[in-house]
Design a protein around this motif. Structure first.
Motif, short mmCIF file in Angstrom:
data_model
loop_
_atom_site.label_atom_id
_atom_site.label_comp_id
_atom_site.label_asym_id
_atom_site.label_seq_id
_atom_site.Cartn_x
_atom_site.Cartn_y
_atom_site.Cartn_z
N GLU A 170 0.87 -1.17 0.00
CA GLU A 170 0.00 0.00 0.00
C GLU A 170 0.91 1.22 0.00
OE1 GLU A 170 -3.71 0.59 2.51
OE2 GLU A 170 -2.28 1.94 3.50
N ASN A 171 0.75 2.07 -1.00
CA ASN A 171 1.64 3.23 -1.16
C ASN A 171 3.11 2.81 -1.19
OD1 ASN A 171 -0.58 5.03 -1.11
ND2 ASN A 171 -0.57 5.01 1.13
N GLY A 172 3.35 1.65 -1.77
CA GLY A 172 4.72 1.20 -1.97
C GLY A 172 5.36 0.50 -0.80
N VAL A 173 4.63 0.29 0.31
CA VAL A 173 5.23 -0.35 1.48
C VAL A 173 4.34 -1.48 1.99
CG1 VAL A 173 6.41 1.77 2.14
CG2 VAL A 173 4.19 1.26 3.14
N SER B 10 12.24 -1.47 -0.05
CA SER B 10 11.09 -0.60 -0.28
C SER B 10 11.59 0.82 -0.56
CB SER B 10 10.17 -0.65 0.94
OG SER B 10 8.98 0.06 0.70
N ILE B 11 10.97 1.81 0.05
CA ILE B 11 11.28 3.21 -0.24
C ILE B 11 12.76 3.50 -0.01
CG2 ILE B 11 10.74 5.60 0.36
CD1 ILE B 11 8.02 4.72 1.25
N GLY B 12 13.37 4.16 -0.97
CA GLY B 12 14.77 4.55 -0.84
C GLY B 12 15.74 3.39 -0.78
N GLY B 13 15.28 2.18 -1.13
CA GLY B 13 16.14 1.00 -1.07
C GLY B 13 16.23 0.35 0.31
N TRP B 14 15.50 0.91 1.28
CA TRP B 14 15.53 0.34 2.63
C TRP B 14 14.55 -0.82 2.75
CZ3 TRP B 14 18.66 1.75 6.66
CH2 TRP B 14 19.38 2.94 6.53
N SER B 15 14.91 -1.79 3.54
CA SER B 15 13.98 -2.84 3.94
C SER B 15 13.52 -2.54 5.37
CB SER B 15 14.65 -4.21 3.91
OG SER B 15 15.66 -4.29 4.91
N PRO B 16 12.37 -3.08 5.78
CA PRO B 16 11.94 -2.87 7.18
C PRO B 16 12.98 -3.34 8.18
CG PRO B 16 10.17 -3.84 5.91
CD PRO B 16 11.38 -3.87 5.03
N ASN C 171 8.30 9.95 2.23
CA ASN C 171 7.47 9.95 1.03
C ASN C 171 7.99 8.90 0.05
OD1 ASN C 171 5.86 12.28 1.81
ND2 ASN C 171 7.71 13.49 1.45
N PRO C 172 7.12 8.38 -0.81
CA PRO C 172 7.54 7.31 -1.73
C PRO C 172 8.74 7.67 -2.60
CG PRO C 172 5.15 7.49 -1.70
CD PRO C 172 5.67 8.66 -0.91
N GLU C 173 8.90 8.96 -2.92
CA GLU C 173 9.99 9.36 -3.81
C GLU C 173 11.27 9.74 -3.06
OE1 GLU C 173 7.64 13.05 -2.75
OE2 GLU C 173 7.21 10.96 -3.25
N ASP C 174 11.30 9.58 -1.75
CA ASP C 174 12.46 10.00 -0.96
C ASP C 174 13.71 9.19 -1.27
OD1 ASP C 174 11.13 12.02 0.31
OD2 ASP C 174 10.94 11.00 2.24
N THR C 175 14.85 9.84 -1.10
CA THR C 175 16.14 9.16 -1.23
C THR C 175 16.39 8.31 0.02
OG1 THR C 175 17.37 10.93 -0.15
CG2 THR C 175 17.03 11.11 -2.54
N ALA C 176 17.45 7.50 -0.04
CA ALA C 176 17.80 6.68 1.12
C ALA C 176 18.10 7.54 2.33
CB ALA C 176 19.01 5.80 0.78
N GLU C 177 18.80 8.64 2.13
CA GLU C 177 19.13 9.54 3.24
C GLU C 177 17.89 10.17 3.84
OE1 GLU C 177 22.55 8.86 0.68
OE2 GLU C 177 20.52 9.59 0.24
N GLN C 178 16.96 10.57 2.99
CA GLN C 178 15.72 11.18 3.48
C GLN C 178 14.86 10.18 4.25
OE1 GLN C 178 14.42 12.61 -0.37
NE2 GLN C 178 14.95 14.73 0.14
N VAL C 179 14.83 8.94 3.78
CA VAL C 179 14.06 7.91 4.49
C VAL C 179 14.64 7.70 5.89
CG1 VAL C 179 13.48 5.46 4.56
CG2 VAL C 179 13.26 6.74 2.42
#
Length: 318
Positions: free
Chosen positions: A66-69, A98-104, A264-272
């Protein structure tokens, strides 16, 4: 049948009552659909482990997006380790990117429960990521849990209080005048009160504060302060929540931001990573954005190094 098109009528953001959830499911509620999103995602973030387990065994895919996550991402992001463990036991993948290349799972290494999952070989934080997480924990602890609604801030990198005052063209307010004002700022005319701000030097730069108003984050204040540097403005609006803005080298480049909110879905890894470690901590996020390393909360709440009066001008134009 349960009332409502999906069986979740009158269920808002509270998904803790397992008996109610089980009853609805037995009466035909859809485990895959709710008017506000996917039930499992909402329960992972806001519900009990019992509700998460009940929904997890009824959905077709415990890692549905949902919303990419995934729901597991939500459990980690909202600091619900008990829900995260239930989802992992139900088959959710902690290492799905997921977002920014991070996994949970990797994101959890930067949070309060780094041992939540057993990381595969080679999965770890970089030194830079670990430094971000450690500074976030330190800064949040330093600031503590103070009431900041109604506060305006401008976090400025690389200049001290004296330089900030010079850039603003502000004049000192001293003695009985400021003492009487600070006893009850709200007793004064709002326009007069908005002219007075506190300015304090801190490691990394300086902070302009107004515990009773929004003046520090007005565009004309931020752009003047940000010449040759970067400035993050925050207004903790009691009516609509935290409002952030960014000025860089005299230009306003971001407005109506949400400091302390999720990525946000478009965030970079650093922003996430930054969004995660400062989630729910708007003041700490704002300070960190400008590289301010506060050692106590005084720069935010006062007493400031200097109390000054802003000259009257059109600050809503940058």
């Amino acid at each position: 049948m349960a009332t409502g098109a999906d069986g979740w009528a009158w269920v808002g953001w509270d998904w803790r009552d397992v008996d109610d959830v089980r009853r609805r499911l037995e009466q035909g509620a859809d485990p895959e659909r709710w008017s506000g999103g996917r039930p499992l995602h909402r329960a992972a973030a806001f519900g009990s482990a019992e509700v998460v387990a009940e929904l997890a065994r009824r959905v077709a895919d415990v890692d549905a997006l949902e919303n990419g996550v995934t729901a597991l991402w939500e459990a980690v992001m909202f600091r619900r380790p008990e829900n995260a463990l239930v989802l992992a036991a139900a088959g959710a993948d902690p290492w799905r990117r997921s977002i920014g290349g991070w996994s949970p799972g990797r994101l959890s290494l930067a949070g309060p429960t780094p041992g939540l999952f057993t990381a595969p070989a080679g999965v770890e934080l970089t030194e830079a990521e670990r430094a971000v997480a450690e500074e976030a924990a330190r800064l949040i602890d330093v600031l503590g849990g103070f009431y900041h609604e109604g506060t305006g801030l401008a976090c400025v990198a690389g200049i001290d209080a004296a330089e900030a005052v010079r850039r603003l063209g502000a004049s000192p307010v001293r003695g009985e005048e400021i003492d009487e004002f600070l006893e009850d700022p709200y007793a004064y005319d709002m326009d007069d009160g908005l002219e007075i701000v506190g300015v304090t030097s801190v490691p990394g730069g300086c902070l302009v504060t107004q515990p009773w108003g929004y003046a520090p984050q007005m565009p004309g204040v931020l752009t003047r302060l940000s010449a040759g540097t970067v400035c993050y403005g925050l207004y903790a609006n009691p009516k609509s929540g935290n409002q952030g803005s960014v000025a860089r080298d005299g230009t306003l480049e971001g407005w109506d931001l949400h400091p302390g909110g999720g990525p946000n879905p478009e965030d970079t890894a650093e922003q996430v990573l930054t969004s995660y470690v400062y989630d729910g901590n708007a003041v700490a996020f704002s300070c960190a954005y400008a590289g301010l390393r506060l050692t106590d909360v005084r720069a935010v709440t006062g007493p400031a190094d200097l109390w000054v009066r802003l000259p009257r001008r059109g600050y809503w134009k940058d």
